[in-house]
Design a protein around this motif. Sequence first.
Motif, PDB file in Angstrom:
ATOM      1  N   LEU A 184      -2.145  -3.533  -9.184  1.00 63.01           N
ATOM      2  CA  LEU A 184      -1.112  -4.534  -8.954  1.00 63.01           C
ATOM      3  C   LEU A 184      -1.615  -5.892  -9.412  1.00 63.01           C
ATOM      4  CD1 LEU A 184      -0.087  -3.661  -5.280  1.00 63.01           C
ATOM      5  CD2 LEU A 184       1.150  -3.072  -7.360  1.00 63.01           C
ATOM      6  N   PRO A 185      -0.733  -6.692  -9.950  1.00 59.37           N
ATOM      7  CA  PRO A 185      -1.102  -8.083 -10.194  1.00 59.37           C
ATOM      8  C   PRO A 185      -1.424  -8.742  -8.850  1.00 59.37           C
ATOM      9  CG  PRO A 185       0.999  -7.565 -11.236  1.00 59.37           C
ATOM     10  CD  PRO A 185       0.634  -6.400 -10.387  1.00 59.37           C
ATOM     11  N   GLU A 186      -2.219  -9.764  -8.869  1.00 58.03           N
ATOM     12  CA  GLU A 186      -2.657 -10.419  -7.634  1.00 58.03           C
ATOM     13  C   GLU A 186      -1.477 -10.862  -6.764  1.00 58.03           C
ATOM     14  OE1 GLU A 186      -5.070 -11.208  -4.757  1.00 58.03           O
ATOM     15  OE2 GLU A 186      -5.797 -10.364  -6.634  1.00 58.03           O
ATOM     16  N   ALA A 187      -0.412 -11.353  -7.388  1.00 54.64           N
ATOM     17  CA  ALA A 187       0.750 -11.813  -6.611  1.00 54.64           C
ATOM     18  C   ALA A 187       1.395 -10.657  -5.844  1.00 54.64           C
ATOM     19  CB  ALA A 187       1.770 -12.473  -7.530  1.00 54.64           C
ATOM     20  N   LEU A 188       1.497  -9.486  -6.451  1.00 55.53           N
ATOM     21  CA  LEU A 188       2.080  -8.336  -5.752  1.00 55.53           C
ATOM     22  C   LEU A 188       1.147  -7.828  -4.656  1.00 55.53           C
ATOM     23  CD1 LEU A 188       3.819  -6.238  -8.555  1.00 55.53           C
ATOM     24  CD2 LEU A 188       4.864  -7.704  -6.832  1.00 55.53           C
ATOM     25  N   LYS A 189      -0.144  -7.815  -4.927  1.00 52.00           N
ATOM     26  CA  LYS A 189      -1.108  -7.401  -3.900  1.00 52.00           C
ATOM     27  C   LYS A 189      -1.023  -8.336  -2.696  1.00 52.00           C
ATOM     28  CE  LYS A 189      -5.950  -6.484  -2.858  1.00 52.00           C
ATOM     29  NZ  LYS A 189      -5.823  -7.070  -1.549  1.00 52.00           N
ATOM     30  N   ALA A 190      -0.924  -9.625  -2.944  1.00 52.09           N
ATOM     31  CA  ALA A 190      -0.801 -10.593  -1.852  1.00 52.09           C
ATOM     32  C   ALA A 190       0.476 -10.337  -1.056  1.00 52.09           C
ATOM     33  CB  ALA A 190      -0.824 -12.013  -2.401  1.00 52.09           C
ATOM     34  N   PHE A 191       1.556 -10.022  -1.753  1.00 54.20           N
ATOM     35  CA  PHE A 191       2.814  -9.724  -1.076  1.00 54.20           C
ATOM     36  C   PHE A 191       2.663  -8.494  -0.188  1.00 54.20           C
ATOM     37  CE2 PHE A 191       6.835  -7.432  -0.847  1.00 54.20           C
ATOM     38  CZ  PHE A 191       7.642  -8.391  -0.265  1.00 54.20           C
ATOM     39  N   VAL A 192       2.056  -7.432  -0.713  1.00 47.99           N
ATOM     40  CA  VAL A 192       1.854  -6.204   0.070  1.00 47.99           C
ATOM     41  C   VAL A 192       0.998  -6.502   1.294  1.00 47.99           C
ATOM     42  CG1 VAL A 192       0.779  -3.910   0.063  1.00 47.99           C
ATOM     43  CG2 VAL A 192       2.220  -4.626  -1.861  1.00 47.99           C
ATOM     44  N   ASP A 193      -0.096  -7.229   1.098  1.00 47.88           N
ATOM     45  CA  ASP A 193      -0.967  -7.573   2.219  1.00 47.88           C
ATOM     46  C   ASP A 193      -0.207  -8.364   3.285  1.00 47.88           C
ATOM     47  OD1 ASP A 193      -3.066  -6.298   0.953  1.00 47.88           O
ATOM     48  OD2 ASP A 193      -3.947  -8.147   0.152  1.00 47.88           O
ATOM     49  N   GLU A 194       0.641  -9.263   2.858  1.00 49.34           N
ATOM     50  CA  GLU A 194       1.453 -10.061   3.785  1.00 49.34           C
ATOM     51  C   GLU A 194       2.411  -9.173   4.568  1.00 49.34           C
ATOM     52  OE1 GLU A 194       5.019 -13.209   3.135  1.00 49.34           O
ATOM     53  OE2 GLU A 194       3.184 -13.607   2.010  1.00 49.34           O
ATOM     54  N   GLN A 195       3.049  -8.228   3.884  1.00 47.87           N
ATOM     55  CA  GLN A 195       3.979  -7.317   4.545  1.00 47.87           C
ATOM     56  C   GLN A 195       3.256  -6.454   5.567  1.00 47.87           C
ATOM     57  OE1 GLN A 195       7.407  -7.568   4.048  1.00 47.87           O
ATOM     58  NE2 GLN A 195       6.535  -9.345   3.021  1.00 47.87           N
ATOM     59  N   VAL A 196       2.066  -5.991   5.224  1.00 45.86           N
ATOM     60  CA  VAL A 196       1.278  -5.172   6.149  1.00 45.86           C
ATOM     61  C   VAL A 196       1.010  -5.954   7.427  1.00 45.86           C
ATOM     62  CG1 VAL A 196      -0.988  -4.088   6.493  1.00 45.86           C
ATOM     63  CG2 VAL A 196       0.257  -3.722   4.345  1.00 45.86           C
ATOM     64  N   LEU A 197       0.602  -7.201   7.286  1.00 46.03           N
ATOM     65  CA  LEU A 197       0.307  -8.022   8.465  1.00 46.03           C
ATOM     66  C   LEU A 197       1.558  -8.356   9.270  1.00 46.03           C
ATOM     67  CD1 LEU A 197      -2.303 -10.518   6.980  1.00 46.03           C
ATOM     68  CD2 LEU A 197      -2.721  -8.664   8.617  1.00 46.03           C
ATOM     69  N   GLU A 198       2.621  -8.760   8.594  1.00 39.81           N
ATOM     70  CA  GLU A 198       3.828  -9.220   9.285  1.00 39.81           C
ATOM     71  C   GLU A 198       4.641  -8.095   9.902  1.00 39.81           C
ATOM     72  OE1 GLU A 198       6.122 -11.639   6.659  1.00 39.81           O
ATOM     73  OE2 GLU A 198       4.594 -13.218   6.551  1.00 39.81           O
ATOM     74  N   ARG A 199       4.613  -6.927   9.303  1.00 42.97           N
ATOM     75  CA  ARG A 199       5.474  -5.829   9.774  1.00 42.97           C
ATOM     76  C   ARG A 199       4.737  -4.789  10.603  1.00 42.97           C
ATOM     77  NH1 ARG A 199       9.973  -4.545   5.283  1.00 42.97           N
ATOM     78  NH2 ARG A 199      10.612  -6.676   4.869  1.00 42.97           N
ATOM     79  N   GLY A 200       3.464  -5.010  10.824  1.00 41.87           N
ATOM     80  CA  GLY A 200       2.729  -4.128  11.723  1.00 41.87           C
ATOM     81  C   GLY A 200       2.253  -2.827  11.116  1.00 41.87           C
ATOM     82  N   TYR A 201       2.174  -2.729   9.818  1.00 45.42           N
ATOM     83  CA  TYR A 201       1.614  -1.534   9.194  1.00 45.42           C
ATOM     84  C   TYR A 201       0.101  -1.565   9.360  1.00 45.42           C
ATOM     85  CZ  TYR A 201       6.144  -0.886   6.965  1.00 45.42           C
ATOM     86  OH  TYR A 201       7.476  -0.697   6.738  1.00 45.42           O
ATOM     87  N   GLY A 202      -0.511  -0.385   9.475  1.00 43.73           N
ATOM     88  CA  GLY A 202      -1.949  -0.321   9.611  1.00 43.73           C
ATOM     89  C   GLY A 202      -2.675  -0.559   8.299  1.00 43.73           C
ATOM     90  N   THR A 203      -2.069  -0.084   7.221  1.00 46.88           N
ATOM     91  CA  THR A 203      -2.695  -0.202   5.902  1.00 46.88           C
ATOM     92  C   THR A 203      -1.621  -0.423   4.843  1.00 46.88           C
ATOM     93  OG1 THR A 203      -2.504   2.166   5.396  1.00 46.88           O
ATOM     94  CG2 THR A 203      -4.518   1.446   6.555  1.00 46.88           C
ATOM     95  N   SER A 204      -2.059  -0.825   3.674  1.00 46.31           N
ATOM     96  CA  SER A 204      -1.117  -0.968   2.561  1.00 46.31           C
ATOM     97  C   SER A 204      -0.537   0.389   2.173  1.00 46.31           C
ATOM     98  CB  SER A 204      -1.784  -1.646   1.367  1.00 46.31           C
ATOM     99  OG  SER A 204      -2.925  -0.928   0.958  1.00 46.31           O
ATOM    100  N   SER A 205      -1.303   1.462   2.363  1.00 51.09           N
ATOM    101  CA  SER A 205      -0.791   2.809   2.062  1.00 51.09           C
ATOM    102  C   SER A 205       0.406   3.148   2.930  1.00 51.09           C
ATOM    103  CB  SER A 205      -1.889   3.852   2.254  1.00 51.09           C
ATOM    104  OG  SER A 205      -2.885   3.712   1.281  1.00 51.09           O
ATOM    105  N   GLU A 206       0.349   2.783   4.220  1.00 51.90           N
ATOM    106  CA  GLU A 206       1.490   3.035   5.106  1.00 51.90           C
ATOM    107  C   GLU A 206       2.724   2.294   4.616  1.00 51.90           C
ATOM    108  OE1 GLU A 206       0.631   2.087   9.159  1.00 51.90           O
ATOM    109  OE2 GLU A 206      -1.062   3.477   9.249  1.00 51.90           O
TER     110      GLU A 206
END
Length: 79
Positions: A8-30
Amino acid sequence: MSTMNISLPEALKAFVDEQVLERGYGTSSEYVRELIRKEQDRQHLRGLLLAGAESAPTQPVDATFYEGLRARVRSRAQQ
């Protein structure tokens, strides 16, 4: 379970990481698995809608149709 690596480009990775934190996912895979499941559901629903649109017309969907539907549901609930 199989493993899949994605780049992933850095911007998309940052977005995924943000979603994981904000939505309560345990990992980016989830998070990614959830997105894939939602897409599968969307495609399934789209297929059903297209099949329905291509099917031959049946009886009109009017007040009489809904009255009959309600009667069948009530009858089954009483059984």
